[in-house]
Design a protein around this motif. Structure first.
Motif, PDB file in Angstrom:
ATOM      1  N   GLU A  11       0.832  -1.294  -0.036  1.00  0.00           N
ATOM      2  CA  GLU A  11       0.046  -0.153   0.017  1.00  0.00           C
ATOM      3  C   GLU A  11       1.023   1.143   0.022  1.00  0.00           C
ATOM      4  OE1 GLU A  11      -4.271   0.339   1.972  1.00  0.00           O
ATOM      5  OE2 GLU A  11      -2.853   0.872   3.400  1.00  0.00           O
ATOM      6  N   SER A  12       0.302   2.275  -0.733  1.00  0.00           N
ATOM      7  CA  SER A  12       1.283   3.512  -0.854  1.00  0.00           C
ATOM      8  C   SER A  12       0.086   4.675  -0.600  1.00  0.00           C
ATOM      9  CB  SER A  12       1.459   3.756  -2.410  1.00  0.00           C
ATOM     10  OG  SER A  12       2.165   5.000  -2.582  1.00  0.00           O
ATOM     11  N   TRP A  13       0.864   5.558   0.499  1.00  0.00           N
ATOM     12  CA  TRP A  13       0.285   6.637   1.061  1.00  0.00           C
ATOM     13  C   TRP A  13       1.010   7.905   0.575  1.00  0.00           C
ATOM     14  CZ3 TRP A  13      -3.914   6.622   4.816  1.00  0.00           C
ATOM     15  CH2 TRP A  13      -4.309   5.342   4.908  1.00  0.00           C
ATOM     16  N   TYR A  14       0.352   9.157   0.699  1.00  0.00           N
ATOM     17  CA  TYR A  14       0.898  10.250   0.481  1.00  0.00           C
ATOM     18  C   TYR A  14       0.190  11.409   1.192  1.00  0.00           C
ATOM     19  CZ  TYR A  14      -2.810  12.206  -2.511  1.00  0.00           C
ATOM     20  OH  TYR A  14      -4.213  12.722  -2.807  1.00  0.00           O
ATOM     21  N   TRP A  15       0.702  12.463   1.297  1.00  0.00           N
ATOM     22  CA  TRP A  15       0.301  13.624   2.035  1.00  0.00           C
ATOM     23  C   TRP A  15       1.061  14.965   1.627  1.00  0.00           C
ATOM     24  CZ3 TRP A  15       1.965   9.364   4.838  1.00  0.00           C
ATOM     25  CH2 TRP A  15       0.882   8.855   5.834  1.00  0.00           C
ATOM     26  N   LYS A  16       0.144  15.871   1.187  1.00  0.00           N
ATOM     27  CA  LYS A  16       0.900  17.317   0.702  1.00  0.00           C
ATOM     28  C   LYS A  16       0.344  18.355   1.403  1.00  0.00           C
ATOM     29  CE  LYS A  16      -0.639  19.110  -3.292  1.00  0.00           C
ATOM     30  NZ  LYS A  16      -0.762  19.238  -5.017  1.00  0.00           N
ATOM     31  N   ILE A  50      10.046   3.163  -2.074  1.00  0.00           N
ATOM     32  CA  ILE A  50       8.971   4.182  -2.359  1.00  0.00           C
ATOM     33  C   ILE A  50       9.894   5.413  -3.009  1.00  0.00           C
ATOM     34  CG2 ILE A  50       7.325   3.641  -0.587  1.00  0.00           C
ATOM     35  CD1 ILE A  50       8.180   6.091   1.102  1.00  0.00           C
ATOM     36  N   ARG A  51       9.080   5.889  -4.126  1.00  0.00           N
ATOM     37  CA  ARG A  51       9.800   7.392  -4.847  1.00  0.00           C
ATOM     38  C   ARG A  51       8.786   8.255  -4.822  1.00  0.00           C
ATOM     39  NH1 ARG A  51      14.987   6.121  -7.315  1.00  0.00           N
ATOM     40  NH2 ARG A  51      15.515   3.878  -7.050  1.00  0.00           N
ATOM     41  N   SER A  52       9.008   9.314  -5.011  1.00  0.00           N
ATOM     42  CA  SER A  52       8.006  10.389  -5.572  1.00  0.00           C
ATOM     43  C   SER A  52       8.764  11.507  -6.560  1.00  0.00           C
ATOM     44  CB  SER A  52       7.342  11.147  -4.438  1.00  0.00           C
ATOM     45  OG  SER A  52       6.255  10.008  -3.939  1.00  0.00           O
ATOM     46  N   ARG A  53       8.240  11.882  -7.279  1.00  0.00           N
ATOM     47  CA  ARG A  53       8.818  13.133  -8.312  1.00  0.00           C
ATOM     48  C   ARG A  53       7.571  13.785  -9.082  1.00  0.00           C
ATOM     49  NH1 ARG A  53      11.501   8.819 -12.772  1.00  0.00           N
ATOM     50  NH2 ARG A  53       9.796   8.625 -13.996  1.00  0.00           N
ATOM     51  N   PRO A  54       8.130  15.001  -9.535  1.00  0.00           N
ATOM     52  CA  PRO A  54       6.978  15.719 -10.214  1.00  0.00           C
ATOM     53  C   PRO A  54       6.038  14.720 -11.191  1.00  0.00           C
ATOM     54  CG  PRO A  54       8.828  16.935 -10.150  1.00  0.00           C
ATOM     55  CD  PRO A  54       9.265  15.594  -9.741  1.00  0.00           C
ATOM     56  N   ALA A  58       3.801  12.337  -8.651  1.00  0.00           N
ATOM     57  CA  ALA A  58       3.705  10.806  -8.922  1.00  0.00           C
ATOM     58  C   ALA A  58       4.401   9.836  -8.106  1.00  0.00           C
ATOM     59  CB  ALA A  58       4.140  10.767 -10.439  1.00  0.00           C
ATOM     60  N   ASP A  59       3.591   8.936  -7.778  1.00  0.00           N
ATOM     61  CA  ASP A  59       4.293   8.039  -6.758  1.00  0.00           C
ATOM     62  C   ASP A  59       4.656   6.732  -7.452  1.00  0.00           C
ATOM     63  OD1 ASP A  59       3.932  10.083  -4.996  1.00  0.00           O
ATOM     64  OD2 ASP A  59       1.886   9.295  -4.259  1.00  0.00           O
ATOM     65  N   LYS A  83       5.372  -3.753  -8.486  1.00  0.00           N
ATOM     66  CA  LYS A  83       5.532  -2.384  -8.771  1.00  0.00           C
ATOM     67  C   LYS A  83       4.268  -1.687  -9.011  1.00  0.00           C
ATOM     68  CE  LYS A  83       7.300  -0.556 -12.409  1.00  0.00           C
ATOM     69  NZ  LYS A  83       8.242   0.051 -13.455  1.00  0.00           N
ATOM     70  N   TRP A  84       3.924  -0.713  -8.409  1.00  0.00           N
ATOM     71  CA  TRP A  84       2.984   0.325  -8.803  1.00  0.00           C
ATOM     72  C   TRP A  84       3.454   1.474  -9.047  1.00  0.00           C
ATOM     73  CZ3 TRP A  84       0.949   4.459  -6.281  1.00  0.00           C
ATOM     74  CH2 TRP A  84      -0.216   5.072  -6.959  1.00  0.00           C
ATOM     75  N   THR A  85       2.711   2.260 -10.122  1.00  0.00           N
ATOM     76  CA  THR A  85       3.246   3.880 -10.276  1.00  0.00           C
ATOM     77  C   THR A  85       2.033   4.435 -10.671  1.00  0.00           C
ATOM     78  OG1 THR A  85       3.851   3.536 -12.636  1.00  0.00           O
ATOM     79  CG2 THR A  85       5.645   3.365 -10.926  1.00  0.00           C
ATOM     80  N   ASP A  86       1.918   5.879 -10.178  1.00  0.00           N
ATOM     81  CA  ASP A  86       0.892   6.912 -10.924  1.00  0.00           C
ATOM     82  C   ASP A  86       1.232   6.671 -12.555  1.00  0.00           C
ATOM     83  OD1 ASP A  86      -0.762   7.914  -8.816  1.00  0.00           O
ATOM     84  OD2 ASP A  86       0.999   8.779  -8.021  1.00  0.00           O
ATOM     85  N   THR A  87       0.038   7.033 -13.019  1.00  0.00           N
ATOM     86  CA  THR A  87       0.051   7.279 -14.342  1.00  0.00           C
ATOM     87  C   THR A  87       0.887   8.509 -14.873  1.00  0.00           C
ATOM     88  OG1 THR A  87      -1.879   8.589 -14.409  1.00  0.00           O
ATOM     89  CG2 THR A  87      -2.239   6.296 -14.863  1.00  0.00           C
ATOM     90  N   GLY A  88       1.205   9.501 -14.013  1.00  0.00           N
ATOM     91  CA  GLY A  88       2.296  10.526 -14.037  1.00  0.00           C
ATOM     92  C   GLY A  88       3.533  10.325 -14.022  1.00  0.00           C
ATOM     93  N   TRP A  89       3.966   8.934 -13.753  1.00  0.00           N
ATOM     94  CA  TRP A  89       5.534   8.547 -13.376  1.00  0.00           C
ATOM     95  C   TRP A  89       5.938   8.480 -14.798  1.00  0.00           C
ATOM     96  CZ3 TRP A  89       8.067   8.553  -9.157  1.00  0.00           C
ATOM     97  CH2 TRP A  89       9.248   7.901  -9.305  1.00  0.00           C
TER      98      TRP A  89
END
Length: 335
Positions: free
Chosen positions: A165-170, A215-219, A310-311, A329-335
């Motif tokens: 499971e992947s979580w995010y907070w902004k 886990i990774r994140s980028r614009p 994108a996560d 592996k799972w990524t956002d479509t914006g990855w």
């Protein structure tokens, strides 16, 4: 008996991180009457408590000890710092939280046996429930994604689906608060954001272990121009111990965001990135218990531009000697 176990909690530091210089210790005791059972909560907290119950039952099952989930009680303290599960044979009398200089460093559970011994004891499953805490910043969004076999078929081993499971907070710093932390030159034409992540994985299949979690994140693809600079990210370098007594965070002046860190050992910064704005965390080991890791970064953004991220989450499960590892592996479509 199935003894009570703290199955989730806020950033509790290991004894090694309890520095001798910090002497302002305090223990806060919460008696049974002040605790909140799962039936009294809803939303994200209820999902976490339901997951804690499942983890408690499955922790026993992996050791050949059957526990009826209907007999398991789950509680959290008034501050939602920890989640505690107990079987039918043990009643929870209270939760004690220890702090040093205001930082959670320990938790204890007061229990008594009910006289109905139905299950043998098992070791606790330790994880964390806490969302980030923040000062002056304002939460701008949050969410999570549970990886399914539709996302990646390799998450299923045998007849069991492992957990990922992947979580995010902004968070955004209101313009009225910027001068408290940044000089005029830094504030000119700029806004300030923080992005925090947590990844959770559990090898639920019998005989299967988790050996990698990243886990990774980028614009979001094509939106890097909305950012000027990554100001800070954590974890940093190759250090494998917790910072800030069990939490990682970013802050300038009174403005800060901190997220409780679930694991102190074998967690490092990701090193190979595809963007100057990318950050993340990597855990390597070998366990049949649940693992959670966190990462956080702060950014200077172009004024008026709202950054999107994108996560990415990656886990490797080892089914044993007769099968090859399964990479999920799972990524956002914006990855």
């Amino acid at each position: 008996m199935a003894s009570a176990a703290i199955v989730a909690g806020a950033g509790l530091a290991s004894p090694a991180q309890a520095a001798p210089k910090q002497t302002a210790g305090k223990v806060t005791r919460y008696d049974r009457a002040t605790l909140r059972p799962a039936a009294d909560v809803s939303g994200v907290l209820r999902r976490k408590m339901d997951t804690a119950k499942s983890d408690f039952v499955e922790s026993h099952a992996r050791r050949g000890r059957n526990v009826d989930s209907r007999t398991v009680d789950v509680y959290t303290d008034p501050a939602q710092s920890v989640i505690v599960a107990a079987g039918a044979d043990e009643a929870v009398d209270g939760i004690d939280l220890g702090t040093v200089d205001g930082v959670h460093v320990a938790a204890g559970v007061r229990t008594h046996q009910t006289g109905v011994v139905t299950n043998p004891a098992a070791s606790a499953v330790v994880g964390f429930a806490g969302a980030p805490t923040y000062s002056e910043y304002v939460q701008d969004g949050s969410g999570y994604h549970t990886v399914t076999a539709t996302n990646d078929a390799d998450i299923k081993i045998g007849g069991t689906v492992n957990f990922l499971e992947s979580w995010y907070w902004k968070y955004v710093l209101p313009e009225a608060k910027e001068a408290n932390s940044f000089g005029s030159a830094m504030r000119s034409g700029s806004d300030f954001y923080v992005y925090a992540r947590r990844g959770i994985a559990d090898a639920k299949s019998s005989g299967t272990s988790l050996v990698d979690l990243t886990i990774r994140s980028r614009p979001w693809g094509g939106t890097s121009g909305n950012l000027k600079k990554m100001l800070y990210s954590a974890p940093g370098g190759s250090a494998t111990s917790c910072s800030e007594q069990g939490a990682i965070g970013v802050g300038y002046g009174p403005a800060s965001v901190k997220i409780p860190r679930s694991n102190c050992a074998s967690v490092t910064q990701v090193t190979s990135t595809g963007s100057a704005f990318e950050f993340g965390a990597d855990w390597d080991g070998d366990t049949s218990d649940q693992i959670a890791i966190e990462a956080i970064a702060s950014y200077q953004a172009v004024e008026g531009k709202v950054p999107s991220f994108a996560d990415y989450i990656w886990a490797t499960f080892d089914p044993g000697l007769l099968s090859s590892n399964k990479d999920v592996k799972w990524t956002d479509t914006g990855w």
